[in-house]
Design a protein around this motif. Structure first.
Motif: not given
Length: 444
Positions: A289-295
């Motif tokens: 679970v992590k933020k993608d390039a768009k946050g």
């Protein structure tokens, strides 16, 4: 003040204050990662004790669930020996336990009876004593099966597995103050993709984020495993979601589809990291679970554990203090595996060892040099006959291989089934690692 005229508002204020504490919350190390970031009094160096929350077995000793203390300091004359055993006077499927924020008390739950037992571990760390039992969780909340105990400032957040209506997987969480008094309840989401199931809890205070995972209800976890596997309807009653919550508001914001019952959840504690990892029991996967390039927070499958076709059944994980390694225990094949998390997007298995005929919990020491293994999953899910080993083992880890140091045979000692482990230390060795900020909690 009007803000505190209701318990609900008081709870919201208290939870909002959690993020205020984040900036000065102590860094937690090694297997402290399965505990709350709001805990103080971190142990520095060699742990002295392992507390084992143990399932009673009818006809064995007193037959009751109990907290067992093992001496694990190699400098001690009683190294590798049982020092104490505190019975709770009932057998109710002992499962998980968690420290209060001040680490003076250990809360432990029974999945069948839904009792919560509170042990004093600070007065005499070598010999804990039972000081309180909460009997009315089901009556106050409608939830049964207290599983996860996650410390908040002055509070305990308890995640449940089931409910008292149909004993299925729809459930929620309860908040108690440190005195054991009920404060509030919070239902797992059943809309917008939510299945209502619950299991573990993990908080990232700096991001105002809480994650919860999902498992199954009383009808399944109290059923014989063989019977359950043969029942198609029962096998459909497992969680397949993770939920991301707004911590301050204590409201669900996003539900992730994670097939296969995501269980233990660990946030990386490396400074600058903002990701968490979990393992799915039925599909044998690691999910990030992590933020993608768009946050935007996302959950994705990043690795496979063993051969999923053989259902190795991942049951517990322990992340390293630097966020670069992960121990994974798989119950069915009795194997302990190590994954390299240097790139959390692509974990790689680097080591494995069969550590028992069945293994469940895995806990590494604060310096990462010692790895503890326990054997019991659930009373009706443990293996039968000779494969029903019940133990706690200590292994030394030298960076290349695990070497067994001692084994406590819980059946030989007439103690029962060894499940959840927590570390302890003599009072003189307890070091304040930087307590969380002082937070005024309105509802005492």
């Amino acid at each position: 003040m009007k803000l505190f005229r209701s318990k609900k508002n008081a709870v919201l204020f208290s939870l909002a204050a959690l993020t205020m504490a984040a900036a000065v919350a102590p860094p937690v190390l090694a297997d402290e990662t399965c505990n709350s970031p709001y805990m103080s009094n971190l142990i520095k160096g060699q742990e002295d004790f392992v507390y084992v929350w143990t399932l009673g077995v009818k006809g064995m000793g007193d037959g009751f669930d109990k907290l067992v203390t093992i001496d694990v300091n190699p400098a001690s004359k009683t190294y590798g020996k049982v020092l104490a055993s505190v019975s709770v006077g009932s057998r109710g499927e002992a499962h998980h336990a968690g420290f209060s924020d001040d680490r003076r008390f250990l809360w432990a739950g029974q999945l069948d009876s839904s009792k919560i037992h509170i042990f004093d571990i600070h007065s005499n760390p070598a010999k804990p004593k039972l000081v309180n039992t909460i009997h009315d969780m089901a009556a106050k909340t409608g939830y049964v099966g207290p599983h996860t105990f996650y410390a908040l400032p002055g509070r305990m957040l308890v995640g449940a597995l089931s409910n008292n209506k149909d004993h299925g997987g729809v459930t929620g969480m309860a908040v108690y103050n440190n005195k054991g008094e009920f404060v509030s309840k919070h239902a797992m989401p059943t809309d917008k993709g939510g299945d209502g199931y619950g299991y573990d809890i993990g908080i990232n205070p700096a991001k105002n984020v809480m994650l919860t995972t999902s498992f199954t209800g009383w009808n399944n976890y109290m059923m014989d495993m063989g019977k359950m596997i043969a029942d198609p309807s029962a096998m459909k009653q497992f969680g397949s979601t993770m939920t991301l919550w707004n911590l301050k508001a204590m409201t669900p914001e996003k539900v992730f589809a994670v097939p296969g019952a995501p269980l233990e959840l660990r946030w990386s504690l490396k400074e600058g990291d903002d990701w968490a990892i979990t393992a799915t029991a039925l599909t044998s996967k690691l999910w990030l679970v992590k933020k993608d390039a768009k946050g935007v927070w996302q959950a994705k499958d990043v690795a496979t554990i063993g051969d999923p076709a053989k259902i190795p059944l991942p049951v517990d994980i322990s992340i390293g203090a630097d966020g670069k390694s992960l121990w994974v225990n798989t119950f069915m094949d009795g194997t302990t595996r190590l994954f390299d998390l240097s790139n959390p997007e692509k974990p790689k298995q680097t080591y494995s060892l069969r550590t028992g005929s069945q293994v469940n919990m895995v806990s590494q020491s604060w310096d990462g040099k010692r790895v503890y293994i326990s054997s019991s999953l659930l009373a009706n899910w443990d293996k039968k006959g000779a494969d029903d080993e019940q133990f706690v083992k200590l292994f030394a880890w030298n960076g290349k291989e695990l070497k067994e140091q001692f084994k406590v045979d819980f059946y030989k000692e007439k103690l029962g089934r060894a499940h959840h482990m927590k570390f302890g230390a003599r009072s003189a060795k307890m070091a304040l690692g930087g307590a969380p900020a002082k937070v005024s909690l309105a509802a005492k």
